[in-house]
Design a protein around this motif. Structure first.
Motif, PDB file in Angstrom:
ATOM      1  N   ARG A 157       0.593  -1.268   0.287  1.00  0.00           N
ATOM      2  CA  ARG A 157       0.187   0.262  -0.185  1.00  0.00           C
ATOM      3  C   ARG A 157       0.513   1.257  -0.420  1.00  0.00           C
ATOM      4  O   ARG A 157       0.730   1.983  -0.524  1.00  0.00           O
ATOM      5  CB  ARG A 157      -0.750  -0.119   1.223  1.00  0.00           C
ATOM      6  CG  ARG A 157      -1.732  -1.159   0.832  1.00  0.00           C
ATOM      7  CD  ARG A 157      -2.610  -1.176   2.247  1.00  0.00           C
ATOM      8  NE  ARG A 157      -3.265  -0.157   3.011  1.00  0.00           N
ATOM      9  CZ  ARG A 157      -3.242   0.287   3.968  1.00  0.00           C
ATOM     10  NH1 ARG A 157      -2.597   0.036   4.620  1.00  0.00           N
ATOM     11  NH2 ARG A 157      -4.108   2.082   4.168  1.00  0.00           N
ATOM     12  N   TYR A 158       2.045   1.267   0.571  1.00  0.00           N
ATOM     13  CA  TYR A 158       2.135   2.064   1.160  1.00  0.00           C
ATOM     14  C   TYR A 158       3.244   2.542  -0.537  1.00  0.00           C
ATOM     15  O   TYR A 158       3.994   4.039  -1.642  1.00  0.00           O
ATOM     16  CB  TYR A 158       3.896   1.788   2.484  1.00  0.00           C
ATOM     17  CG  TYR A 158       4.626   3.581   1.998  1.00  0.00           C
ATOM     18  CD1 TYR A 158       4.653   4.296   2.929  1.00  0.00           C
ATOM     19  CD2 TYR A 158       5.604   3.680   1.506  1.00  0.00           C
ATOM     20  CE1 TYR A 158       5.867   5.028   2.835  1.00  0.00           C
ATOM     21  CE2 TYR A 158       6.669   4.469   1.513  1.00  0.00           C
ATOM     22  CZ  TYR A 158       6.496   5.399   2.581  1.00  0.00           C
ATOM     23  OH  TYR A 158       7.455   6.919   2.789  1.00  0.00           O
ATOM     24  N   ARG A 159       3.729   1.528  -1.150  1.00  0.00           N
ATOM     25  CA  ARG A 159       4.753   1.676  -2.603  1.00  0.00           C
ATOM     26  C   ARG A 159       3.279   2.089  -3.494  1.00  0.00           C
ATOM     27  O   ARG A 159       4.223   3.224  -4.722  1.00  0.00           O
ATOM     28  CB  ARG A 159       5.135   0.129  -3.001  1.00  0.00           C
ATOM     29  CG  ARG A 159       6.334  -0.263  -2.545  1.00  0.00           C
ATOM     30  CD  ARG A 159       7.621  -1.332  -3.604  1.00  0.00           C
ATOM     31  NE  ARG A 159       6.348  -2.442  -2.710  1.00  0.00           N
ATOM     32  CZ  ARG A 159       6.852  -3.010  -2.170  1.00  0.00           C
ATOM     33  NH1 ARG A 159       7.317  -3.081  -1.348  1.00  0.00           N
ATOM     34  NH2 ARG A 159       6.248  -4.371  -1.978  1.00  0.00           N
ATOM     35  N   ARG A 160       2.285   2.124  -3.765  1.00  0.00           N
ATOM     36  CA  ARG A 160       1.408   2.296  -4.680  1.00  0.00           C
ATOM     37  C   ARG A 160       0.739   3.284  -3.898  1.00  0.00           C
ATOM     38  O   ARG A 160       0.712   4.374  -5.081  1.00  0.00           O
ATOM     39  CB  ARG A 160       0.183   0.897  -4.440  1.00  0.00           C
ATOM     40  CG  ARG A 160      -0.943   1.984  -5.925  1.00  0.00           C
ATOM     41  CD  ARG A 160      -2.467   1.142  -5.452  1.00  0.00           C
ATOM     42  NE  ARG A 160      -2.871   0.451  -4.160  1.00  0.00           N
ATOM     43  CZ  ARG A 160      -3.163  -0.215  -3.550  1.00  0.00           C
ATOM     44  NH1 ARG A 160      -2.025  -1.481  -3.617  1.00  0.00           N
ATOM     45  NH2 ARG A 160      -3.679  -0.298  -2.314  1.00  0.00           N
ATOM     46  N   GLY A 161       0.746   4.416  -2.520  1.00  0.00           N
ATOM     47  CA  GLY A 161       0.784   5.452  -2.421  1.00  0.00           C
ATOM     48  C   GLY A 161       1.878   6.511  -2.760  1.00  0.00           C
ATOM     49  O   GLY A 161       1.683   7.241  -3.655  1.00  0.00           O
ATOM     50  N   ARG A 189       2.782   8.879   6.630  1.00  0.00           N
ATOM     51  CA  ARG A 189       2.862   7.439   6.061  1.00  0.00           C
ATOM     52  C   ARG A 189       1.033   7.392   5.630  1.00  0.00           C
ATOM     53  O   ARG A 189       0.774   6.430   5.397  1.00  0.00           O
ATOM     54  CB  ARG A 189       3.233   6.373   6.831  1.00  0.00           C
ATOM     55  CG  ARG A 189       2.928   5.202   6.813  1.00  0.00           C
ATOM     56  CD  ARG A 189       4.092   3.716   8.185  1.00  0.00           C
ATOM     57  NE  ARG A 189       3.391   4.106   8.720  1.00  0.00           N
ATOM     58  CZ  ARG A 189       2.266   3.514   9.924  1.00  0.00           C
ATOM     59  NH1 ARG A 189       1.616   2.371   9.317  1.00  0.00           N
ATOM     60  NH2 ARG A 189       2.274   3.760  11.077  1.00  0.00           N
ATOM     61  N   TYR A 190      -0.070   7.890   6.750  1.00  0.00           N
ATOM     62  CA  TYR A 190      -0.822   7.389   6.363  1.00  0.00           C
ATOM     63  C   TYR A 190      -1.694   8.156   5.232  1.00  0.00           C
ATOM     64  O   TYR A 190      -2.437   7.647   4.332  1.00  0.00           O
ATOM     65  CB  TYR A 190      -2.067   7.563   8.064  1.00  0.00           C
ATOM     66  CG  TYR A 190      -1.499   7.039   8.994  1.00  0.00           C
ATOM     67  CD1 TYR A 190      -0.838   5.919   9.032  1.00  0.00           C
ATOM     68  CD2 TYR A 190      -2.095   7.525   9.940  1.00  0.00           C
ATOM     69  CE1 TYR A 190      -1.075   5.108  10.232  1.00  0.00           C
ATOM     70  CE2 TYR A 190      -1.561   6.692  11.283  1.00  0.00           C
ATOM     71  CZ  TYR A 190      -1.100   5.356  11.511  1.00  0.00           C
ATOM     72  OH  TYR A 190      -1.351   5.053  12.680  1.00  0.00           O
ATOM     73  N   VAL A 191      -1.136   8.675   4.996  1.00  0.00           N
ATOM     74  CA  VAL A 191      -0.870   9.823   3.739  1.00  0.00           C
ATOM     75  C   VAL A 191      -0.810   9.141   2.612  1.00  0.00           C
ATOM     76  O   VAL A 191      -1.639   9.382   1.951  1.00  0.00           O
ATOM     77  CB  VAL A 191      -0.558  10.996   3.920  1.00  0.00           C
ATOM     78  CG1 VAL A 191      -0.537  12.321   2.128  1.00  0.00           C
ATOM     79  CG2 VAL A 191      -0.994  12.652   4.919  1.00  0.00           C
ATOM     80  N   LEU A 192       0.149   8.313   2.916  1.00  0.00           N
ATOM     81  CA  LEU A 192       0.492   8.032   1.646  1.00  0.00           C
ATOM     82  C   LEU A 192      -0.080   6.361   1.522  1.00  0.00           C
ATOM     83  O   LEU A 192      -0.463   6.015   0.746  1.00  0.00           O
ATOM     84  CB  LEU A 192       2.194   7.545   1.768  1.00  0.00           C
ATOM     85  CG  LEU A 192       2.783   8.069   1.368  1.00  0.00           C
ATOM     86  CD1 LEU A 192       4.558   8.317   1.611  1.00  0.00           C
ATOM     87  CD2 LEU A 192       3.200   9.088   0.327  1.00  0.00           C
ATOM     88  N   GLU A 193      -0.481   5.132   2.318  1.00  0.00           N
ATOM     89  CA  GLU A 193      -0.665   4.265   2.427  1.00  0.00           C
ATOM     90  C   GLU A 193      -3.018   4.586   2.454  1.00  0.00           C
ATOM     91  O   GLU A 193      -3.355   3.798   1.180  1.00  0.00           O
ATOM     92  CB  GLU A 193      -1.165   3.124   3.556  1.00  0.00           C
ATOM     93  CG  GLU A 193       0.687   3.323   3.981  1.00  0.00           C
ATOM     94  CD  GLU A 193       0.878   2.519   5.551  1.00  0.00           C
ATOM     95  OE1 GLU A 193       2.123   2.071   5.878  1.00  0.00           O
ATOM     96  OE2 GLU A 193      -0.412   2.544   6.155  1.00  0.00           O
ATOM     97  N   PHE A 194      -3.150   5.672   2.845  1.00  0.00           N
ATOM     98  CA  PHE A 194      -4.483   5.561   2.608  1.00  0.00           C
ATOM     99  C   PHE A 194      -4.772   5.976   1.613  1.00  0.00           C
ATOM    100  O   PHE A 194      -5.532   5.827   0.498  1.00  0.00           O
ATOM    101  CB  PHE A 194      -5.027   5.935   3.956  1.00  0.00           C
ATOM    102  CG  PHE A 194      -6.648   5.863   4.125  1.00  0.00           C
ATOM    103  CD1 PHE A 194      -7.480   5.026   3.277  1.00  0.00           C
ATOM    104  CD2 PHE A 194      -7.012   7.342   3.851  1.00  0.00           C
ATOM    105  CE1 PHE A 194      -9.062   4.986   3.701  1.00  0.00           C
ATOM    106  CE2 PHE A 194      -8.666   7.424   3.924  1.00  0.00           C
ATOM    107  CZ  PHE A 194      -9.630   6.125   3.687  1.00  0.00           C
ATOM    108  N   ALA A 195      -4.554   7.727   1.506  1.00  0.00           N
ATOM    109  CA  ALA A 195      -5.046   8.594   0.891  1.00  0.00           C
ATOM    110  C   ALA A 195      -4.933   8.228  -0.769  1.00  0.00           C
ATOM    111  O   ALA A 195      -5.534   8.455  -1.013  1.00  0.00           O
ATOM    112  CB  ALA A 195      -4.253  10.037   1.078  1.00  0.00           C
TER     113      ALA A 195
END
Length: 287
Positions: A157-161, A189-195
């Motif tokens: 998820r992090y890489r895709r974000g 990290r939440y910005v990248l993973e979730f948003a």
């Protein structure tokens, strides 16, 4: 006495009204829009202003399609959270001008990133009511139904974000993440993973439509000038034009008021100037 100027003014007003009424009928899906009758006994002038200004002046402008305008309205009204009847009207209007149920749902899911889960959940509750009242328009086709997402690792998820952030926001987005490292790295990290990893990477809305919706709702919220600047950059990065930025912000006059739109235009002016200066610097360097 020569009354030609008065006649010309009256004709111009009539043209605005007729032009606006034609657009309002298209959005409302009826020849007798309810807003006209609902105000006839208490504020008929407000009904006229709605038609002349809201639809005759604003909605009739070039620069955005009716589908884009309706999704922008849905995003903004869901985000501000205090106009449920108007949100329901524009949800139905989105269906009437050709938006799909999937596009509407995706727009409302997108809202949770900027206005929180309650705003998105309330928007989806309103959408459910509208879909039930418009069963033919709301009927989903197989490709409009999202399949359950497979189990993913946090690293995936992090890489895709991160990839989405780089594509959409570029340097401006990277600056936002960097600014959080010394105080709230998990928030970054939440910005990248979730948003970006979860929401922005969903299908159902293209990136340009997501950014139009984000510019609209950040303008309407009136409390997110730095984020509005980032997403004006983003809209331009993913194929939007300066005209579309200005039109989206101008559209918000009718839903968040002139101060919100004027403040949004101030942010846009600064972004346009920054990008123009960067382009000149790049040209000078290349020369």
């Amino acid at each position: 006495m020569n009354n030609a100027p008065e006649t010309a003014t009256t004709n111009a007003q009539d043209n605005r009204y007729e032009r606006g009424l034609a657009v309002l009928r298209q959005v409302a899906g009826t020849d007798r829009p309810a807003v006209l009758e609902s105000l006839a006994d208490i504020a008929p002038d407000l009904a006229r202003y709605t038609v002349e200004f809201g639809y005759g002046d604003i909605y009739s402008r070039p620069g955005l399609t009716l589908r884009q305008r309706q999704l922008a309205n849905v995003a903004a009204l869901a985000a501000i959270g205090n106009a449920a009847p108007q949100l329901r009207f524009h949800l139905a209007g989105a269906l009437n001008v050709g938006c799909t149920r999937r596009e509407i749902v995706e727009t409302l899911i997108h809202v949770c990133v900027y206005a929180g889960f309650p705003a998105a959940l309330n928007g989806l509750t309103a959408a459910r009511e509208v879909f039930e009242a418009h069963p033919a328009a709301a009927e989903a086709t197989p490709d409009e139904v999202s399949a359950p997402a497979p189990a993913e690792t946090t690293a995936e998820r992090y890489r895709r974000g991160l990839a989405a952030l780089t594509e959409i926001d570029g340097h401006a987005g990277e600056q936002v993440i960097a600014s959080l490292r010394d105080i709230a790295p998990d928030l970054g990290r939440y910005v990248l993973e979730f948003a970006f990893g979860d929401v922005y990477s969903r299908t159902g809305l293209d990136l340009k439509t997501r950014e139009l919706a984000t510019v609209a709702l950040c303008t309407a919220l009136g409390t997110a000038a730095p984020q509005l600047a980032v997403h004006i950059h983003a809209l331009l990065n993913v194929g939007g034009t300066e005209e579309e930025v200005v039109e989206t912000i101008t559209q918000m006059v009718g839903y968040a008021g002139f101060p919100a739109a004027l403040n949004g235009i101030t942010v846009a002016r600064a972004v346009f100037a920054e990008r123009a200066a960067a382009e000149r610097a790049a040209a000078d360097s290349a020369a």
